[in-house]
Design an enzyme around this catalytic site. Structure first.
Site, mmCIF file in Angstrom:
data_model
loop_
_atom_site.group_PDB
_atom_site.id
_atom_site.type_symbol
_atom_site.label_atom_id
_atom_site.label_comp_id
_atom_site.label_asym_id
_atom_site.label_seq_id
_atom_site.Cartn_x
_atom_site.Cartn_y
_atom_site.Cartn_z
ATOM 1 N N SER A 134 -2.525 2.707 1.444
ATOM 2 C CA SER A 134 -1.497 2.564 2.432
ATOM 3 C C SER A 134 -0.254 2.020 2.189
ATOM 4 C CB SER A 134 -2.126 1.980 3.479
ATOM 5 O OG SER A 134 -1.208 1.812 4.754
ATOM 6 N N TYR A 149 -5.706 -5.841 7.472
ATOM 7 C CA TYR A 149 -5.451 -4.614 6.931
ATOM 8 C C TYR A 149 -4.627 -4.427 5.873
ATOM 9 C CZ TYR A 149 -4.690 0.565 6.885
ATOM 10 O OH TYR A 149 -4.462 1.798 6.506
#
Length: 263
Positions: free
Chosen positions: A145, A158
Site C-alpha cells: 500500500s 495497518y
C-alpha cells in the site's frame, strides 16, 4: 514488454472473494492460469470459480480459509498437496485495516490484523516459495500500500503491516534474483473495494479511488517488464505521494499524514 501467458500454471490468490483478489483471479484466468481461490466466504468463491471455469476453460478451486488462524499457510499447502495441486504463482492479497487512535483499538482486532496482514503473508510465502523458485514460470506478488511509505497516524498498525509486506517482498526479490521467478510488491492507493467498509470510514481514503482492474493491470505490466522491479506503486499520483516522504523532514511527514487521515 510482452503480454505473458500463464497457461499451464496455477495461481493461488488470497482474499479472492471480492475486490482486488477477485480481479487478480479474473485477469490471471483470462491469461490461461488455473486458480486456487482462498477467502473465508466459500459461497462467493464458488460463484467466482464457476464463472471463471465457464468463461475461460480453466480449473478453479475454491478453498475456504481463515488466515487469522496461526498455521494457515502450512495448512493450505498440505491440503493442496493432498489434492495434487502445485502452485506456480502466489498472490498475497488478503488484508484489512482499521481507523482510529491506537490506544482506542480493540486488542483482538490489532492481533487479527497483524496475523492476516503480516504473519499469514510470511507463512504462506515460506510455505510456497521453494516450489515457486524451483518451477520459475510464475510469480510471487504481494499487495502492499502507499501506506507502507510513511507512518500512518490513525491507521498505525495497518501502515506498519504494509511496511513489513513491502520490505519483505523487496528483500525476497533480491534473494531470488538469480532465478526466473518474478517477485513484486504492488502498492495501490485507495481502491474502490470493500476495504473502507471494513475500516468503517471513508476518511481513510486519501486521494482518488482507483478501480481494482487498474491496480491489477499495473502489477501485470510490472511483471511483464524485461526486468521486473521489486516493487511498484500503482498510479502516477500515488507514485509521487510515495516518493515525497523521502525528501521531507520526518516531523513534517507525520504531520501531513496525520492531517490527511484525520488523526
Amino acid at each position: 514488454m510482452t503480454r505473458m501467458s500463464y497457461r499451464g500454471t496455477t495461481a493461488l490468490i488470497t482474499g479472492a472473494s471480492a475486490g482486488l483478489g477477485e480481479e487478480f483471479a479474473r485477469q490471471w484466468a483470462e491469461r490461461g492460469a488455473d486458480v486456487v481461490l482462498v477467502a473465508r466466504r466459500l459461497d462467493r468463491l464458488e460463484e467466482l470459480a464457476e464463472t471463471l471455469k465457464s468463461r475461460h476453460g480453466i480449473a478453479a478451486t475454491p478453498m475456504a480459509a481463515d488466515l487469522a488462524r496461526p498455521g494457515a499457510g502450512a495448512a493450505l499447502k498440505a491440503e493442496l498437496a493432498e489434492r495434487g495441486i502445485t502452485v506456480q504463482t502466489l498472490i498475497n492479497n488478503a488484508g484489512f485495516g482499521s481507523h482510529g487512535a491506537f490506544a482506542e483499538q480493540e486488542p483482538d482486532q490489532i492481533t487479527r490484523m497483524i496475523q492476516v496482514n503480516v504473519t499469514a503473508v510470511a507463512e504462506l510465502t515460506r510455505a510456497f516459495l521453494p516450489d515457486l523458485v524451483a518451477d520459475g514460470r510464475g510469480a510471487l506478488v504481494t499487495v502492499a500500500s502507499t501506506a507502507a511509505y510513511q507512518p500512518t497516524p490513525a491507521m498505525a498498525v495497518y501502515g506498519a503491516t504494509k511496511a513489513f509486506v513491502l520490505s519483505l517482498t523487496e528483500a525476497l526479490a533480491h534473494e531470488t534474483r538469480r532465478s526466473p521467478l518474478r517477485v513484486l510488491a504492488v502498492s495501490p492507493g485507495p481502491v474502490s473495494t470493500e476495504f473502507f467498509d471494513v475500516v468503517g470510514t471513508q476518511e481513510a481514503a486519501v486521494g482518488r479511488l482507483s478501480h481494482p482492474a487498474q491496480v491489477v493491470a499495473a502489477a501485470r505490466r510490472a511483471l511483464e517488464r524485461r526486468s521486473t522491479p521489486p516493487s511498484t506503486v500503482a498510479g502516477l499520483t500515488n507514485r509521487l505521494s510515495a516518493l515525497a516522504p523521502r525528501f521531507a523532514p520526518r516531523r513534517l511527514v507525520l504531520a501531513t499524514a496525520g492531517r490527511a487521515l484525520k488523526a
